[in-house]
Design a protein around this motif. Sequence first.
Motif, PDB file in Angstrom:
ATOM      1  N   PHE A 138       0.849  -1.184   0.000  1.00 11.52           N
ATOM      2  CA  PHE A 138       0.000   0.000   0.000  1.00 11.52           C
ATOM      3  C   PHE A 138       0.885   1.234   0.000  1.00 11.52           C
ATOM      4  N   SER A 139       0.378   2.287  -0.599  1.00 12.66           N
ATOM      5  CA  SER A 139       1.046   3.585  -0.461  1.00 12.66           C
ATOM      6  C   SER A 139       0.827   4.039   0.975  1.00 12.66           C
ATOM      7  N   ALA A 140       1.512   5.077   1.389  1.00 12.19           N
ATOM      8  CA  ALA A 140       1.340   5.596   2.745  1.00 12.19           C
ATOM      9  C   ALA A 140      -0.115   6.006   2.971  1.00 12.19           C
ATOM     10  N   THR A 141      -0.714   6.635   1.972  1.00 13.20           N
ATOM     11  CA  THR A 141      -2.115   7.044   2.088  1.00 13.20           C
ATOM     12  C   THR A 141      -3.019   5.822   2.145  1.00 13.20           C
ATOM     13  N   GLY A 142      -2.760   4.839   1.272  1.00 14.72           N
ATOM     14  CA  GLY A 142      -3.553   3.610   1.264  1.00 14.72           C
ATOM     15  C   GLY A 142      -3.455   2.867   2.581  1.00 14.72           C
ATOM     16  N   ALA A 143      -2.256   2.815   3.162  1.00 16.96           N
ATOM     17  CA  ALA A 143      -2.065   2.146   4.451  1.00 16.96           C
ATOM     18  C   ALA A 143      -2.818   2.882   5.552  1.00 16.96           C
ATOM     19  N   TRP A 144      -2.795   4.211   5.513  1.00 20.24           N
ATOM     20  CA  TRP A 144      -3.516   5.001   6.520  1.00 20.24           C
ATOM     21  C   TRP A 144      -5.015   4.719   6.433  1.00 20.24           C
ATOM     22  N   ILE A 145      -5.561   4.696   5.221  1.00 21.30           N
ATOM     23  CA  ILE A 145      -6.989   4.411   5.022  1.00 21.30           C
ATOM     24  C   ILE A 145      -7.312   2.986   5.464  1.00 21.30           C
ATOM     25  N   ARG A 146      -6.480   2.025   5.066  1.00 21.94           N
ATOM     26  CA  ARG A 146      -6.695   0.637   5.455  1.00 21.94           C
ATOM     27  C   ARG A 146      -6.734   0.492   6.977  1.00 21.94           C
ATOM     28  N   ASP A 147      -5.773   1.105   7.661  1.00 25.98           N
ATOM     29  CA  ASP A 147      -5.703   0.991   9.118  1.00 25.98           C
ATOM     30  C   ASP A 147      -6.948   1.575   9.782  1.00 25.98           C
ATOM     31  N   ARG A 148      -7.447   2.694   9.289  1.00 24.13           N
ATOM     32  CA  ARG A 148      -8.657   3.309   9.865  1.00 24.13           C
ATOM     33  C   ARG A 148      -9.877   2.445   9.593  1.00 24.13           C
ATOM     34  N   MET A 149      -9.961   1.899   8.372  1.00 23.02           N
ATOM     35  CA  MET A 149     -11.100   1.057   8.012  1.00 23.02           C
ATOM     36  C   MET A 149     -11.116  -0.223   8.845  1.00 23.02           C
ATOM     37  N   LEU A 150      -9.944  -0.805   9.079  1.00 22.77           N
ATOM     38  CA  LEU A 150      -9.879  -2.026   9.883  1.00 22.77           C
ATOM     39  C   LEU A 150     -10.395  -1.776  11.297  1.00 22.77           C
ATOM     40  N   LYS A 151     -10.045  -0.633  11.868  1.00 19.06           N
ATOM     41  CA  LYS A 151     -10.533  -0.313  13.223  1.00 19.06           C
ATOM     42  C   LYS A 151     -12.047  -0.235  13.260  1.00 19.06           C
ATOM     43  N   LEU A 152     -12.646   0.237  12.183  1.00 19.58           N
ATOM     44  CA  LEU A 152     -14.108   0.333  12.123  1.00 19.58           C
ATOM     45  C   LEU A 152     -14.762  -1.013  11.810  1.00 19.58           C
ATOM     46  N   LEU A 153     -14.157  -1.772  10.896  1.00 21.20           N
ATOM     47  CA  LEU A 153     -14.800  -2.986  10.395  1.00 21.20           C
ATOM     48  C   LEU A 153     -14.529  -4.242  11.222  1.00 21.20           C
ATOM     49  N   LEU A 154     -13.398  -4.305  11.912  1.00 25.89           N
ATOM     50  CA  LEU A 154     -13.085  -5.526  12.656  1.00 25.89           C
ATOM     51  C   LEU A 154     -14.146  -5.890  13.691  1.00 25.89           C
ATOM     52  N   PRO A 155     -14.631  -4.953  14.489  1.00 25.50           N
ATOM     53  CA  PRO A 155     -15.669  -5.343  15.455  1.00 25.50           C
ATOM     54  C   PRO A 155     -16.928  -5.895  14.775  1.00 25.50           C
ATOM     55  N   VAL A 156     -17.280  -5.346  13.625  1.00 23.12           N
ATOM     56  CA  VAL A 156     -18.462  -5.814  12.901  1.00 23.12           C
ATOM     57  C   VAL A 156     -18.210  -7.188  12.292  1.00 23.12           C
ATOM     58  N   SER A 157     -17.063  -7.353  11.654  1.00 25.64           N
ATOM     59  CA  SER A 157     -16.774  -8.626  10.983  1.00 25.64           C
ATOM     60  C   SER A 157     -16.464  -9.739  11.973  1.00 25.64           C
ATOM     61  N   ALA A 158     -16.078  -9.403  13.185  1.00 23.85           N
ATOM     62  CA  ALA A 158     -15.755 -10.437  14.182  1.00 23.85           C
ATOM     63  C   ALA A 158     -16.948 -11.335  14.458  1.00 23.85           C
ATOM     64  N   ARG A 159     -18.143 -10.772  14.464  1.00 25.94           N
ATOM     65  CA  ARG A 159     -19.341 -11.595  14.692  1.00 25.94           C
ATOM     66  C   ARG A 159     -19.495 -12.635  13.596  1.00 25.94           C
ATOM     67  N   GLY A 160     -19.111 -12.297  12.398  1.00 27.69           N
ATOM     68  CA  GLY A 160     -19.209 -13.231  11.282  1.00 27.69           C
ATOM     69  C   GLY A 160     -18.166 -14.334  11.333  1.00 27.69           C
ATOM     70  N   MET A 161     -17.240 -14.253  12.273  1.00 27.79           N
ATOM     71  CA  MET A 161     -16.189 -15.262  12.394  1.00 27.79           C
ATOM     72  C   MET A 161     -16.479 -16.278  13.492  1.00 27.79           C
ATOM     73  N   ASN A 162     -17.671 -16.221  14.075  1.00 28.16           N
ATOM     74  CA  ASN A 162     -18.008 -17.182  15.125  1.00 28.16           C
ATOM     75  C   ASN A 162     -17.896 -18.630  14.649  1.00 28.16           C
ATOM     76  N   TRP A 163     -18.146 -18.888  13.353  1.00 29.33           N
ATOM     77  CA  TRP A 163     -18.026 -20.247  12.839  1.00 29.33           C
ATOM     78  C   TRP A 163     -16.627 -20.799  13.101  1.00 29.33           C
ATOM     79  N   MET A 164     -15.626 -19.905  13.137  1.00 26.51           N
ATOM     80  CA  MET A 164     -14.253 -20.348  13.337  1.00 26.51           C
ATOM     81  C   MET A 164     -13.864 -20.282  14.816  1.00 26.51           C
ATOM     82  N   TYR A 165     -14.167 -19.190  15.480  1.00 23.80           N
ATOM     83  CA  TYR A 165     -13.658 -18.992  16.837  1.00 23.80           C
ATOM     84  C   TYR A 165     -14.529 -19.591  17.931  1.00 23.80           C
ATOM     85  N   ALA A 166     -15.800 -19.814  17.671  1.00 29.76           N
ATOM     86  CA  ALA A 166     -16.684 -20.351  18.710  1.00 29.76           C
ATOM     87  C   ALA A 166     -16.953 -21.848  18.522  1.00 29.76           C
TER      88      ALA A 166
END
Length: 172
Positions: A138-166
């Motif tokens: 990623f470019s520096a800008t792309g990495a910055w955007i990716r990092d911010r998006m991950l902070k927002l999306l990880l809590p939401v997507s974590a519920r969808g991972m129950n098939w693996m973690y639970a």
Amino acid sequence: MWWSTQPAQGIDAATFRAMAQNALQRHLLSFHAGWHDPIPQLLEAAQNIVVTPTLDVATLPTWSRRRSLLIGDAAHATSPHAGQGASLALEDAMRLGRLMQEGQELGATFRKFEDERRPRAERVVALARRNGNSKREFSATGAWIRDRMLKLLLPVSARGMNWMYAYDPRAA
């Protein structure tokens, strides 16, 4: 043991494998500069850095033959990009133990084990492969955007991972 997967950055695996240990260590320290503790300390303490490809076993035609059964990485090796290789092996052992207690003929037990375990194992292998394939530069800008998006999306997507973690192999 730890892994560092990173974009090729124009350097092929053979070049990395030919590098001296101190050069590899400097490269990793530079690549991971600014990462949180204990990452820098782990990299500084590394004494034997090995460069390997990350591979998986997509699928095998069967996991058993007569009185022999493959479990864990022997049956469904996964790359480290989902962090589930050891978990799958432990799940296999627990489930096989439960099935062995049922007292069925060995071939039937092995078939039942594979019928139950194969879909989950192959789903985890496929997820790890997608995770690994999605790592790119990623470019520096792309990495910055990716990092911010991950902070927002990880809590939401974590519920969808129950098939693996639970997953509970005792209840399968």
